[in-house]
Write a protein that holds these residues in place. Structure first.
Motif, PDB file in Angstrom:
ATOM      1  N   SER A 249      34.851  15.014  54.982  1.00 17.70           N
ATOM      2  CA  SER A 249      35.725  15.019  53.808  1.00 17.70           C
ATOM      3  C   SER A 249      35.610  13.714  53.033  1.00 17.70           C
TER       4      SER A 249
ATOM      5  N   ILE B  40      36.982  20.189  47.025  1.00 19.57           N
ATOM      6  CA  ILE B  40      37.074  18.727  46.933  1.00 19.57           C
ATOM      7  C   ILE B  40      37.559  18.280  45.550  1.00 19.57           C
TER       8      ILE B  40
ATOM      9  N   VAL C 105      46.356  10.908  52.706  1.00 16.42           N
ATOM     10  CA  VAL C 105      45.884  12.282  52.819  1.00 16.42           C
ATOM     11  C   VAL C 105      45.835  12.650  54.296  1.00 16.42           C
TER      12      VAL C 105
ATOM     13  N   LEU D  26      34.465  13.291  49.196  1.00 12.74           N
ATOM     14  CA  LEU D  26      35.279  12.579  48.206  1.00 12.74           C
ATOM     15  C   LEU D  26      34.467  11.479  47.523  1.00 12.74           C
TER      16      LEU D  26
ATOM     17  N   ASN E 278      41.213  21.698  56.019  1.00 16.77           N
ATOM     18  CA  ASN E 278      39.751  21.750  55.951  1.00 16.77           C
ATOM     19  C   ASN E 278      39.230  22.912  56.810  1.00 16.77           C
TER      20      ASN E 278
ATOM     21  N   THR F  82      40.059  23.332  51.791  1.00 18.74           N
ATOM     22  CA  THR F  82      38.699  22.882  51.508  1.00 18.74           C
ATOM     23  C   THR F  82      37.718  23.369  52.569  1.00 18.74           C
TER      24      THR F  82
ATOM     25  N   VAL G 193      46.043  21.639  49.923  1.00 21.70           N
ATOM     26  CA  VAL G 193      44.768  22.047  49.343  1.00 21.70           C
ATOM     27  C   VAL G 193      43.855  22.533  50.463  1.00 21.70           C
TER      28      VAL G 193
ATOM     29  N   VAL H  71      41.171  18.411  45.553  1.00 18.17           N
ATOM     30  CA  VAL H  71      41.764  17.273  46.264  1.00 18.17           C
ATOM     31  C   VAL H  71      41.827  16.058  45.353  1.00 18.17           C
TER      32      VAL H  71
ATOM     33  N   VAL I 276      45.535  18.503  53.377  1.00 20.30           N
ATOM     34  CA  VAL I 276      44.288  19.251  53.205  1.00 20.30           C
ATOM     35  C   VAL I 276      44.034  20.074  54.457  1.00 20.30           C
TER      36      VAL I 276
ATOM     37  N   VAL J 299      49.347  14.077  50.267  1.00 19.40           N
ATOM     38  CA  VAL J 299      48.521  15.256  50.004  1.00 19.40           C
ATOM     39  C   VAL J 299      48.069  15.793  51.354  1.00 19.40           C
TER      40      VAL J 299
END
Length: 318
Positions: free
Chosen positions: A63, A237, A165, A67, A193, A229, A227, A240, A191, A189
């Protein structure tokens, strides 16, 4: 001895060797560390610091790499501080930065550094704040701090980043962990994944439910988005990054970004002061003043708190 002004100037020009040497001075607690920090102080404070954390195996490094690619497409310089477990033999980082994110190794707009925790709890290395300052002063627009991945105790990143995150993945027990205090309370945030796996939607729903439990946010307060991903393929991404930019804008509008950075600086000063005091106390082992206080405690003439007050007075002169 290093020529610190020349190193700082070279780092500002984006020369990776100069950045590496400055971070090495930080990690090694060099006698020149004060000179380094004094030189960097007026140059830092511009980078957006993103903390990325989560349990082992959720895809933090993948990740992070994705990013980095997204921010590079925007033309931004990116620094990555990848905090790794320490080798029990050398004390160095067990995982290597080029192995983890080799796609960016030849990009002059990206600087990646692995840093060992060296026994420091909370998922970060003790020198991480100063290392972030080096990357900031070296001209990085974004600094991503990827933590070691130790589980729920890994909450220190929340106090070291502008935006935190938290990564989860389906089928890794994160849904159960969401009900507990700790790592899943620190995210700005979230995520999920590996969203191409079975259970990703259920993980996102359960996380959304857990975030709503006991929620006491008022109108206009930030509600962490979730989010999904597939970082290995770069999917999600951009969403994100969009969530990160929205959080940054929200913080700037509310004055929260400045408040977080002020609190971060205060904690850094406190840590340095406590470390210095601890070192001075360590120097007192075998000292007659400490022995005399211990004798009085054993004899019942003094309690430990009075003894500690006396010791502090001796150390600080107050």
């Amino acid at each position: 001895m290093q020529d610190v002004p020349s190193l700082v100037a070279a780092a500002r020009e984006g020369r990776p060797r100069a950045v590496a040497r400055l971070i090495s001075l930080v990690e090694g607690a060099s006698p020149q560390l004060r000179e380094v920090m004094a030189a960097l102080a007026p140059l830092a404070g511009n980078a957006y610091v993103i903390g990325l954390t989560g349990s082992p195996g959720v895809g933090k490094s993948t990740s992070t790499s994705a990013l980095v690619s997204a921010y590079r497409r925007q033309g931004k310089r990116v620094g990555v501080l990848a905090v790794d477990p320490s080798s029990p033999f050398s004390g160095g980082a067990l995982l290597g930065d080029r192995v983890r994110m080799s796609d960016h190794a030849s990009d002059p707009g990206v600087y990646i550094r692995s840093m060992a925790t060296r026994g420091h709890l909370g998922g970060l290395a003790w020198a991480a704040p100063q290392a972030v300052r080096v990357l900031d002063a070296a001209g990085c627009d974004v600094v991503i701090v990827e933590t070691v991945g130790v589980g729920q105790s890994e909450v220190e990143i929340a106090s070291q980043a502008d935006t935190s995150v938290v990564l989860l993945a389906p089928g890794m027990g994160d849904g159960i962990q969401a009900a507990k205090a700790g790592i899943l309370e620190i995210g700005d945030v979230y995520v999920v994944n590996k969203a191409d796996r079975d259970g990703a939607d259920a993980t996102a729903r359960e996380l959304n439910h857990m975030l709503g439990l006991g929620e006491s946010r008022g109108p206009g307060d930030w509600r962490p988005p979730i989010v999904k991903t597939v970082a290995a393929r770069g999917e999600g991404i951009d969403e994100v990054v969009e969530a990160l930019e929205k959080h940054r804008a929200w913080m700037e509008e509310r004055g929260e970004l400045a408040a977080r950075r002020l609190a971060r600086a205060a904690r850094e000063v406190e840590t340095i002061a406590v470390t210095a005091l601890r070192a001075r106390i360590g120097d007192l082992h075998g000292d007659r003043r400490l022995s005399a206080l211990a004798d009085r405690i054993v004899a019942g003439d003094l309690d430990p708190y009075e003894a500690a007050d006396s010791l502090i007075q001796n150390l600080t002169g107050t």
